[in-house]
Design an enzyme around this catalytic site. Structure first.
Site, PDB file in Angstrom:
ATOM      1  N   ILE A  52     -51.826  77.069   2.131  1.00 11.44           N
ATOM      2  CA  ILE A  52     -51.702  75.682   1.704  1.00 11.44           C
ATOM      3  C   ILE A  52     -50.305  75.188   2.017  1.00 11.44           C
ATOM      4  O   ILE A  52     -49.307  75.874   1.722  1.00 11.44           O
ATOM      5  CB  ILE A  52     -51.949  75.537   0.182  1.00 11.44           C
ATOM      6  CG1 ILE A  52     -53.302  76.155  -0.186  1.00 11.44           C
ATOM      7  CG2 ILE A  52     -51.860  74.083  -0.251  1.00 11.44           C
ATOM      8  CD1 ILE A  52     -53.442  76.459  -1.646  1.00 11.44           C
ATOM      9  N   CYS A  53     -50.242  73.989   2.595  1.00 13.24           N
ATOM     10  CA  CYS A  53     -48.934  73.381   2.816  1.00 13.24           C
ATOM     11  C   CYS A  53     -48.674  72.375   1.711  1.00 13.24           C
ATOM     12  O   CYS A  53     -49.215  71.270   1.709  1.00 13.24           O
ATOM     13  CB  CYS A  53     -48.909  72.708   4.191  1.00 13.24           C
ATOM     14  SG  CYS A  53     -47.369  71.842   4.512  1.00 13.24           S
ATOM     15  N   LEU A  54     -47.864  72.799   0.791  1.00 12.19           N
ATOM     16  CA  LEU A  54     -47.589  71.924  -0.352  1.00 12.19           C
ATOM     17  C   LEU A  54     -46.134  72.144  -0.751  1.00 12.19           C
ATOM     18  O   LEU A  54     -45.705  73.290  -0.925  1.00 12.19           O
ATOM     19  CB  LEU A  54     -48.536  72.287  -1.511  1.00 12.19           C
ATOM     20  CG  LEU A  54     -48.474  71.447  -2.771  1.00 12.19           C
ATOM     21  CD1 LEU A  54     -48.929  70.011  -2.466  1.00 12.19           C
ATOM     22  CD2 LEU A  54     -49.372  72.030  -3.850  1.00 12.19           C
ATOM     23  N   ASN A  86     -53.968  70.177   5.628  1.00  9.79           N
ATOM     24  CA  ASN A  86     -52.836  70.916   5.047  1.00  9.79           C
ATOM     25  C   ASN A  86     -53.223  72.337   4.630  1.00  9.79           C
ATOM     26  O   ASN A  86     -52.437  73.006   3.965  1.00  9.79           O
ATOM     27  CB  ASN A  86     -52.281  70.159   3.832  1.00  9.79           C
ATOM     28  CG  ASN A  86     -51.892  68.733   4.191  1.00  9.79           C
ATOM     29  OD1 ASN A  86     -52.581  67.788   3.807  1.00  9.79           O
ATOM     30  ND2 ASN A  86     -50.816  68.619   4.988  1.00  9.79           N
ATOM     31  N   ASP A  92     -47.910  66.015   7.728  1.00 10.62           N
ATOM     32  CA  ASP A  92     -47.189  67.271   7.477  1.00 10.62           C
ATOM     33  C   ASP A  92     -48.208  68.397   7.559  1.00 10.62           C
ATOM     34  O   ASP A  92     -48.537  69.022   6.544  1.00 10.62           O
ATOM     35  CB  ASP A  92     -46.528  67.198   6.088  1.00 10.62           C
ATOM     36  CG  ASP A  92     -45.690  68.429   5.832  1.00 10.62           C
ATOM     37  OD1 ASP A  92     -45.374  69.166   6.801  1.00 10.62           O
ATOM     38  OD2 ASP A  92     -45.364  68.685   4.648  1.00 10.62           O
TER      39      ASP A  92
END
Lengths: 1148, 147
Positions: free
Chosen positions: B83-85, B76, B116
C-alpha cells in the site's frame, strides 16, 4: 683416634646450611648401662696445661683458640675449629649410627610426687627408671663447694638422665659412676651472659691421655645454619674441671640455650654409668639435676619491644624476638625432659608439645612449633607482602571459628545508675555488666578464670636430699608462659593491667547506648596511682618547658588532687554529633557534660579535670580520628605539645575502632599515644580481613604480650599461615578475655533473638539503557577494552594499573549518567541560565510565548489556552502514543499537545535518528526541541491538602498545585528509575523518608537536581561538607515534618556509623566492589530503632560493568577485602586485582 | 507479549470501526488479521478485503506494516498488496494507531490517488480512463472480494 667414631662428614656438612632440625634424629646416639657409684676422683688441682698438650690438642688448628686457655672454662674446644681440623677423616666408616637412632635415654628421674599424680601423661621414653628414693650422688657436697653463694637463688626443678652422652677422652680415671660432674659452656662471654655461679677453675689438663676429641664433635655437629654464636656444645667436666665428654646434640641444643640465658644450673649432676675405660665416643649415662636460677624469673632481658620499634620493623622478627623464642623452646624442652607438667593453666594449649614429646625425647627441640614458626617467617619475610596477605585472608568460616567462643548467652546483667535515662535491653545490660567488671578489674563476669590464660602453673618438685624426697615439704609453685617463655614466681593474674576491652558489636545494636551506660556506671575518679604521680610530675615538668617556649600560658595546671575521671570518645568525624546526641539523650539532665572537640577552635583540655571537681557531672570529650592524628603530629614536632595527649583519661573509647587497624598509620599511632586507665575499642569488624587487624586493637588496649607486633605475628599470624590450629586457639583465648561480641542474629539465654529487627526486603531493579546511553557507554567500553587487551597482551597491565582503574571509573560513571563522562560534565551546566534551579516556569510566561509565536489560527491558540487552563483538571489524560494515562505529561510548545515524557522523548529521538524533523506526533508541527518541552507536574496524592513549599529557595513558585518546568534537565536511566520509584513512594506514603546512596558526589549533584525538579526535599551528606553542614543535613532530615524527604549520601562518608532509622527506604544507585560495604550502608537504616520494614532497591543497568562488578562481589575473596585494593610497593597489581580486571574486560 | 500501546488491541476488538475488523493472532499478538469493507460509493463497494497487519518492534515509533491479501485493482496498491500511503511511510506519527491506519486505508479505497502511484499501470489506467478503470476494479472486487 678411634675409627669407630668416624663422623659422617656428609651428614654434618650437608646439614650445615640447613635448618637445625636436620641434624638431630640421625645423630648417633649411644646408650650405656647405668651403674651408680660414688665419686672418687680427686678434686681438681691447679692449672697445668702444658704446651705440649696444647699442640697436641690443636694439632690441625689455626691459632685462634689459644687464648681460650686463659678463660675459666676448663677445656676450650671450638667446635668449628675442630671440624676444620678433622675434615679429611670424615669418610671413615661409622657403624649404623644414623640408621638406628636409639630410643630416648633421657627420662624423668625424680619429679616430685605432686607432679607425678597431676600429670598422667605418658613418659616419653618408656624406659623410665624407678623414681623415688633413687640414690643420688652426694650432690649437696658439690653444691656446697661449687655454688654456695648462689645456692639460695636456685630452685630444684628435677633431674633427668641423658643416656647417650659421649666421651671425648680415652683412658681411665676421668670419671667413674657416681662422680659429680659439671655441665659447662665454653662461650658464655660471647653472649655476655654469665653461665652460672659455678667454680671458676681453670682448665686442668690431666695425665696426658687426652686426645684429640674432635671427631665426636663433628659427629654431634651443632645445628647447621647456626652462626658462630649459636653453637650448642655442652661439655661435661669432672671435678677437676677436665672435660671428659659432651651432651648429645639433641640435649645440648637446648641445654646450651638454658645455660647461655642463665636460666638454670646443673648442680650435683652425676655420672650414672660409664665404661671403666673411656674411649672417645663411649656412651656415658649422666644424670642432670636442674636448678632454676633466680634471674630466670625476671622478665627476659630481651624484653618485648615497644610499638615505636615495631613500627619500622613490621613483619620482621628481631634478634630479640628470636632469642625469646629460643628461650621459650629450650624451657619447654627442659620441662619435657624433667617431666614437669603444669598442674594448672594453659595446659590445653600445650598439646602440640606433648604430642611431639610422646615420640620420645629424641625430638629436636627446635622442631617444636616455635622452630617451625621461625622457619616460616624467614620464608614469609622475604618481602612478598602480597602472598602473605593472601594467606592471611580469613574466610568467613574461619572468622566464625575465631569468634566462636565469644557467643556466651548467659551472663549476668547489670542495671545502669539512674542518671542514665534510657532503658537497656537484656543483652545491653549483660554487656554493661561485662564492661563494668572489665573496668573494675573484677573477673567474675564471665567465669572465674583467675590465672592469666596463657600461663601455666608448675609446682617445684621437692628436691631429693640424699636420695630421699621430703614429702612433707610445702609445695611451691612457679608459673611459666609457654608462649613467651616467661617464668614467674608471682601469680600471673588474668587480664592484669588490662582495663577495657574490645566490643565487637554488629551495627545497629546500640553500642553508643551501652557505652553511655558504662560511662554513667563507672564514673571515677580513680585514685592516683603512685607511678602515675611520678609521671604527672614528669609531665608538669615537660609542661613548664613547653611554657618556656610558648607565650600562651597553658598550665597553671596544678597537680591533680584526684585521679582521672573524664572519658574521651574517638569516633569518625561523621559520627561526632551522633555521639553527642546519644550521650545527651541517654543522660539525666546535668549529669553529663559532653564536649565535641573538633574544628579549628578546640579548647585546651587542660582544665577539664579541675572543672569536674566542682560538680558531679561526668566529663566526656568527643573527638575525631582526624583531629587526634593531627594533634599527635603536632606533638611529635619538636617542642610541640597537645593537651589531649597530656590529660590522663579515665577511659578512652574508640568507636569504629577498625579505623586504626593499620598499626603504622598516623591515626593508630596517635591512638596508642593516648594515656588512659581504661581503654575500649568498639567495632563491628575487629578483623576486617586479616588477623593482623586484631593486633592493632590489642596494641591499643595494651594487652600484653599480644600488643607487641612481633609477638603477635610470630605466635598468631605466622602459625595461622602455616595452618597451625594453635593459632586459632590462641586468638580464641585472647578474644575470650577481651572481646564481647554482640550481633543481631545472636540469641539470648531464652533462645530469643537479642534484637528483633523488622524485615529487610532487598530488590534489584535491572534497568536498560536508552539507545543513546547505550551508544555512549559502548563507545567508552570498547575503547577501554581495546586498551586493556593491548596492555594485557604486552603484559603491561600492572604498570598501567592506575590508568586502567581510571578507565573503569569512567565506565562506572557512564552507567550512572552520560553527563558524568562527557566533557561538560557535572550535569549542572545543562541548566540554561535564566531559569530557576528546578526549571520551573509559570503559565503566564507560557501564554506570552504562545502569542509571540503568533499561532495564526485562533483555534490552535484557543486549544493551547484551554490546555493550560485545564492543567489541573486533566489528570487522567491519555498519551496519544502509548494510550496510557500520562505519568509525566509533557506539553509540546507551541501547539500544546501533550504526550508522556518518555513517549515524546523517544519519538523525538527516533525522528532525529532517521534524519527527520522532530515534530509533534499529533499535529506534525515542528521542529520540536527536547529542551523546549514543558513538563507538567502534579503533586501526587490528591488527598494531600496543601502542597507545602519544598525548600526555602523554591518558596513562592509552588503556589499552584500544578507546576510546569522546562525539560531542560538531561536525565538518565538510573535517575529516571530513582525518580519514578520516589514518585510511586510519594503516592503510597506522602511523608516517606528515603536514603539514596551513591559513591560519586558528582552523581549526587545530579540526583539533587532531579529531586529538585520533582520538588522533593533533599538533604545531602558527603565527605566534602564540613561537620556543621553534615550535622545540619542529618538533623533536618530527621526532623518530623509532614512531607517526603530524601537524604542523598555518599557511600564513603555515610556508610558507617550514621543512624538513619527514621527512613525505611534505601536506594543504592551504584554497586561497590565489596558487598559488605553496601550492607553496612544499608544497616544505617536497618538497625535498632527501626520499626518498619526496610525496603532496599539496587539499580543495576543490564549488560554493563555493573553486572561484572556483581560477579566480582561474588568471588570469595572479594567478600572480605577491597577487590582492587591496588598495588604493592612496586606499583604492580596483585594477582587478585588482575583477575578481577579480567572479569571486567572478559568476553563473557 | 505486551503491546506498546496500552489497551489498543482490546479496544480495537471490542469497539471496531464501522466496516473494519481486526483480530490478533493467538500465537502472535503483533500480527493481525484485518478485513476492510469496500466503502459505499466506491468501485470496491460490497467487497470484503483481507489484509494482514504487523506491528514491528519499534511500534509505535515506527508504523505498522500492512498489506492486502485480497487482490485489488487500485492505483496505490500493487500486485503484492503493498500500500502506498503516507502515514505508513514518512508521515507516520506515534500518535496514530491501528484503527487510524485502517480507517486511512479504507479512505484510500474511496479516494484513489493516481498521482502518487504504486501500481503504475493501474494508475495510468485510472488517469487515462477512470470509468473503465473503475469497471475493472469492480470486476476484481466481485471476483476476488465477494465472499
Amino acid at each position: 683416634m678411634t675409627q669407630d667414631f668416624q663422623p659422617r662428614g656428609g651428614l654434618f656438612f650437608a646439614g650445615s646450611d640447613d635448618e637445625d632440625d636436620d641434624a638431630n634424629p640421625t645423630t648417633a646416639q649411644i646408650g650405656v648401662l647405668v651403674q651408680p657409684a660414688s665419686h672418687q676422683l680427686a678434686p681438681p688441682s691447679g692449672p697445668a696445661c702444658s704446651p705440649h698438650e696444647k699442640r697436641l690438642f690443636f694439632a690441625d688448628s689455626d691459632d685462634e683458640d689459644i687464648p681460650r686457655f686463659q678463660t675459666p672454662r676448663p677445656i676450650a674446644i671450638d667446635s668449628e675449629f675442630v671440624m676444620d681440623g678433622n675434615d679429611s677423616e670424615s669418610d671413615l666408616e661409622i657403624p649404623s649410627f644414623e640408621e638406628v637412632p636409639r630410643a630416648s635415654s633421657i627420662s624423668s628421674m625424680s619429679s616430685g610426687p605432686s607432679l607425678r599424680s597431676s600429670s598422667p601423661a605418658p613418659d616419653p621414653s618408656g624406659e623410665e627408671p624407678p623414681v623415688k628414693k633413687r640414690r643420688l650422688s652426694p650432690s649437696s657436697k658439690v653444691q656446697a663447694r661449687t655454688g654456695q653463694a648462689s645456692f639460695n637463688h636456685l630452685a630444684y626443678l628435677g633431674s633427668f638422665l641423658v643416656g647417650n652422652a659421649w666421651s671425648t677422652v680415652r683412658g681411665k680415671g676421668y670419671i667413674k659412676p657416681g662422680d659429680t660432674i659439671r655441665i659447662e659452656r665454653d662461650d658464655d662471654f660471647k653472649f655476655g651472659l654469665p653461665v652460672s655461679g659455678k667454680g671458676k677453675k681453670k682448665a686442668l689438663p690431666d695425665n696426658g691421655k687426652k686426645k684429640q676429641l674432635t671427631l665426636g664433635a663433628m659427629l654431634k655437629s651443632q645445628p647447621p645454619k647456626m652462626t658462630k654464636k649459636a653453637d650448642t656444645v655442652v661439655r661435661l667436666t669432672n671435678d677437676r674441671g677436665f672435660e671428659f665428654g659432651r651432651l648429645p646434640q639433641h640435649v645440648s641444643s637446648w641445654v646450651s640455650r638454658l645455660l647461655d640465658f642463665g636460666i638454670v644450673d646443673f648442680k650435683g649432676s652425676t655420672v650414672v654409668d660409664c665404661p671403666a675405660t673411656l674411649h672417645s665416643g663411649a656412651d656415658l649415662i649422666v644424670s642432670l639435676s636442674v636448678y632454676v636460677r633466680a634471674p630466670a624469673f625476671k622478665p627476659p632481658s630481651t624484653s618485648v619491644e615497644g610499638p615505636s620499634k615495631t613500627m619500622f620493623n613490621q613483619g620482621q622478627e628481631t634478634q630479640d624476638e628470636q632469642t625469646l623464642k629460643e628461650r621459650k623452646s629450650a624451657l619447654l624442652s627442659l620441662f619435657e625432659a624433667v617431666n614437669l607438667r603444669p598442674c594448672r593453666g594453659a595446659h590445653a594449649q600445650d598439646n602440640g608439645n606433648t604430642e611431639n614429646g610422646s615420640g620420645g625425647i629424641n625430638k629436636n627441640p627446635m622442631q617444636h612449633p616455635g622452630g617451625a614458626k621461625k622457619k616460616k617467617i624467614e620464608i614469609v619475610s622475604d618481602g612478598e607482602e602480597v602472598e602473605v596477605e593472601e594467606g592471611e585472608e580469613l574466610s568467613d568460616n574461619e572468622l566464625d571459628v575465631i569468634y566462636k567462643k565469644r557467643n556466651d548467652q548467659s551472663m549476668a546483667e547489670m542495671d545502669p545508675p539512674n542518671t542514665f535515662t534510657l532503658k537497656l535491653r537484656g543483652y545491653q545490660k549483660q554487656a554493661l555488666m561485662w564492661m563494668h567488671t572489665k573496668e573494675s578489674g573484677e573477673i567474675s563476669a564471665r567465669e572465674a578464670v583467675s590465672m592469666h590464660p596463657l600461663w601455666s602453673e608448675y609446682a617445684f618438685p621437692a628436691e631429693p636430699q640424699d636420695g630421699i624426697i621430703d614429702l612433707t615439704e610445702d609445695e611451691k609453685s612457679f608459673y611459666f608462659n609457654p608462649y613467651s617463655g616467661e617464668l614467674s614466681l608471682d601469680f600471673p593474674k588474668a587480664e592484669r593491667k588490662l582495663k577495657g576491652a574490645d566490643l565487637f558489636i554488629s551495627v545497629g545494636m546500640g553500642k553508643t547506648i551501652m557505652l553511655s551506660a558504662l560511662i554513667h556506671t563507672n564514673r571515677g575518679p580513680e585514685p592516683i596511682l603512685p607511678d602515675d604521680t611520678s609521671r604527672d610530675l614528669a609531665r608538669t615538668r615537660q609542661l613548664k618547658l613547653d611554657n618556656a617556649f610558648q607565650s600562651r600560658a597553658l598550665g597553671q595546671r596544678k597537680q591533680p588532687t584526684k585521679g582521672p575521671s573524664a572519658t574521651l570518645v574517638v569516633a569518625p568525624t561523621s559520627l561526632l554529633s551522633q555521639w553527642h546526641e546519644e550521650l545527651q539523650r541517654s543522660s539525666a539532665p546535668g549529669t553529663l557534660k559532653v564536649t565535641v572537640w573538633h574544628g579549628q577552635n578546640r579548647l585546651e583540655l587542660d582544665g577539664i579535670e579541675d572543672d569536674s571537681m566542682d560538680d558531679a557531672s561526668i566529663i566526656v570529650i568527643i573527638t575525631s580520628y582526624g583531629v587526634l592524628a593531627s594533634e599527635h603530629s603536632k606533638l611529635l614536632k619538636a617542642g610541640g605539645q597537645s593537651s589531649i595527649f597530656q590529660v590522663e583519661w579515665l577511659r578512652v573509647i574508640l568507636d569504629e575502632a577498625h579505623h586504626c587497624k593499620s598499626r603504622t598509620s598516623k591515626t593508630a599511632r596517635a591512638v596508642y599515644a593516648l594515656r588512659a586507665r581504661r581503654r575500649w575499642a568498639v567495632t563491628g569488624t575487629p578483623i576486617v580481613n586479616k588477623l593482623d587487624d586484631l593486633h592493632s586493637l590489642l596494641q591499643f588496649l595494651g594487652y600484653t604480650p599480644w600488643s607487641s607486633y612481633s609477638f603477635f605475628r610470630s605466635f598468631i599470624t605466622v602459625p595461622f599461615l602455616a595452618r597451625d590450629p594453635k593459632a586459632i586457639e590462641i586468638v580464641q583465648v585472647i578474644l575470650e578475655s577481651v572481646l564481647l561480641r554482640r550481633e543481631k542474629n545472636m540469641r539470648d539465654n531464652s533462645g530469643k533473638r537479642i534484637v528483633e529487627l523488622p524485615a529487610k526486603e532487598v530488590t534489584v531493579d535491572t534497568l536498560h539503557f536508552t539507545p543513546a546511553e547505550q551508544r555512549i557507554y559502548d563507545s567508552i567500553y570498547n575503547a577501554a577494552k581495546r586498551n586493556f587487551d593491548q596492555l594485557n597482551a604486552k603484559g603491561l597491565v600492572g604498570k598501567n594499573y592506575t590508568h586502567i582503574l581510571a578507565m573503569i571509573m569512567r565506565l562506572r560513571r557512564a552507567v550512572l549518567h552520560p553527563d558524568l563522562v562527557t566533557d561538560t560534565g557535572d550535569g549542572t551546566e545543562t541548566e540554561p541560565s535564566g531559569h530557576s534551579k528546578d526549571g520551573a516556569i509559570d503559565v503566564d510566561t507560557l501564554m506570552n510565548d504562545i502569542s509571540e509565536h503568533g499561532l495564526s489560527s485562533g483555534s490552535k491558540a484557543a486549544y493551547a489556552e484551554s490546555v493550560l487552563a485545564n492543567l489541573d483538571m486533566s489528570n487522567d489524560a491519555e498519551c496519544p502514543i502509548c494510550l496510557d494515562v500520562m505519568q509525566t505529561p509533557s506539553i509540546i510548545p507551541p501547539c500544546m499537545h501533550q504526550c508522556c515524557k518518555e513517549c515524546i522523548m523517544s519519538y523525538l529521538a527516533t525522528c532525529t535518528d532517521k534524519g527527520e524533523m522532530p515534530r509533534c506526533p499529533t499535529c506534525s508541527h515542528g521542529p520540536v526541541k527536547e529542551q523546549d518541552l514543558i513538563e507538567v507536574l502534579r503533586p501526587s496524592g490528591q488527598d494531600s491538602p496543601h502542597q507545602e513549599s519544598t525548600g526555602d529557595e523554591k518558596e513562592g513558585t509552588s503556589t499552584s498545585e500544578v507546576f510546569l518546568r522546562r525539560n531542560d534537565f538531561k536525565s538518565s536511566t538510573k535517575l529516571d528509575a530513582l525518580v519514578q520509584n520516589l514518585r510511586r513512594l510519594r503516592d503510597q506514603d506522602p511523608y516517606f523518608r528515603a536514603v539514596v546512596f551513591s559513591q560519586f558526589t558528582s552523581f549526587l549533584s545530579l540526583i539533587s537536581v532531579a529531586l529538585d525538579r520533582e520538588r522533593l526535599s533533599w538533604y545531602r551528606f558527603d565527605g566534602s561538607m564540613d561537620l556543621k553542614k553534615r550535622n545540619a543535613a542529618i538533623s533536618e532530615f530527621k526532623q518530623n515534618e509532614r512531607k517526603p524527604k530524601v537524604l542523598i549520601v555518599s557511600l564513603k562518608a555515610g556508610g558507617v556509623g550514621l543512624n538513619l532509622t527514621s527512613a525505611n527506604h534505601v536506594f543504592m544507585m551504584d554497586c561497590w566492589w565489596n558487598a559488605a560495604t553496601e550492607n553496612q550502608a544499608i544497616d544505617r537504616v536497618h538497625r535498632i530503632g527501626q520499626e518498619k520494614t526496610v525496603y532496599v532497591k539496587h539499580f543495576i543497568v543490564d549488560h554493563t560493568i555493573e553486572g561484572r562488578i556483581l560477579q566480582i562481589q561474588k568471588r570469595k575473596t572479594a567478600i572480605v577485602k577491597e577487590a582492587f585494593r591496588g598495588s604493592d610497593k612496586s606499583g604492580k597489581a596483585d594477582p587478585e586485582s588482575l583477575e578481577n580486571l579480567k572479569v571486567i574486560f572478559g568476553d563473557n | 507479549m505486551a503491546l506498546p500501546k496500552a489497551g489498543e488491541t482490546e479496544r480495537l476488538v471490542a469497539d471496531p470501526a464501522p466496516g473494519i475488523t481486526a483480530a490478533p493472532h493467538e500465537d502472535n499478538l503483533r500480527y493481525f488479521d484485518v478485513t476492510i469493507q469496500g466503502p459505499d460509493g466506491s468501485p470496491f463497494q460490497q467487497g470484503v478485503f483481507h489484509l494482514e497487519l504487523f506491528l514491528p518492534e519499534e511500534y509505535p515509533m515506527s508504523p505498522p506494516k500492512v498489506r492486502f491479501l485480497t487482490k485489488i485493482y487500485h492505483p496505490n496498491i500493487d500486485k503484492l498488496g503493498r500500500i502506498c500511503l503516507d502515514i505508513l511511510k514518512d508521515k507516520w506519527s506515534p500518535a496514530l494507531q491501528i484503527r487510524t491506519v485502517l480507517l486511512s486505508i479504507q479512505a484510500l479505497l474511496s479516494a484513489p490517488n493516481p498521482d502518487d502511484p504504486l501500481a503504475t499501470d493501474v494508475a495510468k489506467h485510472y488517469k487515462e480512463d477512470e470509468k473503465d478503470a473503475q469497471r475493472v476494479s469492480r470486476e476484481w472486487t466481485e471476483k476476488y472480494a465477494s465472499n
